[in-house]
Design a protein around this motif. Sequence first.
Motif, PDB file in Angstrom:
ATOM      1  N   ASP A 204     -93.872  33.812   5.654  1.00 21.73           N
ATOM      2  CA  ASP A 204     -95.184  33.947   5.024  1.00 21.73           C
ATOM      3  C   ASP A 204     -95.018  33.633   3.548  1.00 21.73           C
ATOM      4  OD1 ASP A 204     -97.928  34.455   4.679  1.00 21.73           O
ATOM      5  OD2 ASP A 204     -97.841  36.228   5.958  1.00 21.73           O
TER       6      ASP A 204
ATOM      7  N   ARG B 150    -103.786  41.720   0.430  1.00 22.00           N
ATOM      8  CA  ARG B 150    -102.991  40.661   1.064  1.00 22.00           C
ATOM      9  C   ARG B 150    -101.506  40.865   0.724  1.00 22.00           C
ATOM     10  NH1 ARG B 150    -101.129  36.842   4.444  1.00 22.00           N
ATOM     11  NH2 ARG B 150    -100.354  35.020   3.391  1.00 22.00           N
ATOM     12  N   ARG B 151    -101.231  41.198  -0.513  1.00 24.73           N
ATOM     13  CA  ARG B 151     -99.844  41.423  -0.912  1.00 24.73           C
ATOM     14  C   ARG B 151     -99.224  42.571  -0.127  1.00 24.73           C
ATOM     15  NH1 ARG B 151     -99.805  40.856  -7.510  1.00 24.73           N
ATOM     16  NH2 ARG B 151    -101.020  38.933  -7.575  1.00 24.73           N
TER      17      ARG B 151
ATOM     18  N   LEU C 210     -96.727  34.301  -0.683  1.00 28.48           N
ATOM     19  CA  LEU C 210     -97.582  35.017  -1.625  1.00 28.48           C
ATOM     20  C   LEU C 210     -97.655  34.236  -2.931  1.00 28.48           C
ATOM     21  CD1 LEU C 210     -96.429  38.735  -1.306  1.00 28.48           C
ATOM     22  CD2 LEU C 210     -98.632  37.782  -0.610  1.00 28.48           C
TER      23      LEU C 210
ATOM     24  N   VAL D  11     -98.514  41.430   3.560  1.00 29.35           N
ATOM     25  CA  VAL D  11     -97.367  40.531   3.691  1.00 29.35           C
ATOM     26  C   VAL D  11     -96.064  41.269   3.394  1.00 29.35           C
ATOM     27  CG1 VAL D  11     -96.259  38.467   2.719  1.00 29.35           C
ATOM     28  CG2 VAL D  11     -98.712  38.453   3.228  1.00 29.35           C
TER      29      VAL D  11
ATOM     30  N   LEU E 150     -89.734  34.951   2.900  1.00 29.22           N
ATOM     31  CA  LEU E 150     -90.966  35.137   2.142  1.00 29.22           C
ATOM     32  C   LEU E 150     -90.952  34.174   0.968  1.00 29.22           C
ATOM     33  CD1 LEU E 150     -93.595  36.566   1.403  1.00 29.22           C
ATOM     34  CD2 LEU E 150     -92.219  38.344   0.291  1.00 29.22           C
TER      35      LEU E 150
END
Length: 165
Positions: free
Chosen positions: A89, A99-100, A91, A103, A116
């Motif tokens: 995913d 959202r942070r 960021l 994830v 990530l």
Amino acid sequence: IIVVELQDPDVTPERLMGEERHGEQVRGERIGALHAALLRTMAEHRLNTCITFHHRTIEAQAYAEGLPRVAAKLHADQPETYPARIWADWLCGEHPAARRREVLGGFGTTARRAVLSNCRVLGEGVDIRAVDSVALLDPKGAPHDIVQAIGRALRQKPGKGNWRR
């Protein structure tokens, strides 16, 4: 510290620095070579979690979105070396806090390997679970950026390790 040198007949310094460097084909070939290099390095050194650092949001997103496809191809060719599934995913600094949290909460919890990708979000003051590797996939110039990124991999889980005073 592991330094990986990519030697690809298609992804050459001349193409990466030349007129076609912004083209989709060169960009895709570069990202594909970086995918394969990271997954191979993780397999060779038995690394499970990695945070990749990118300068541009579009690069972090493209890297995370393409990684599972490359991982699946590698698994099909060498199932004993590469896991069938990885978690990937991304960021960026523009993502909202919800959202942070989502994830970061999923990172490293559901697959044997997790990557990530981030762009300007996992800097100083952002708490994240310990990882066993970081990858600086875009050239870094500022020493404090490099130190901060490497610090992510050096951070130990609470109660782990053998640091003594």
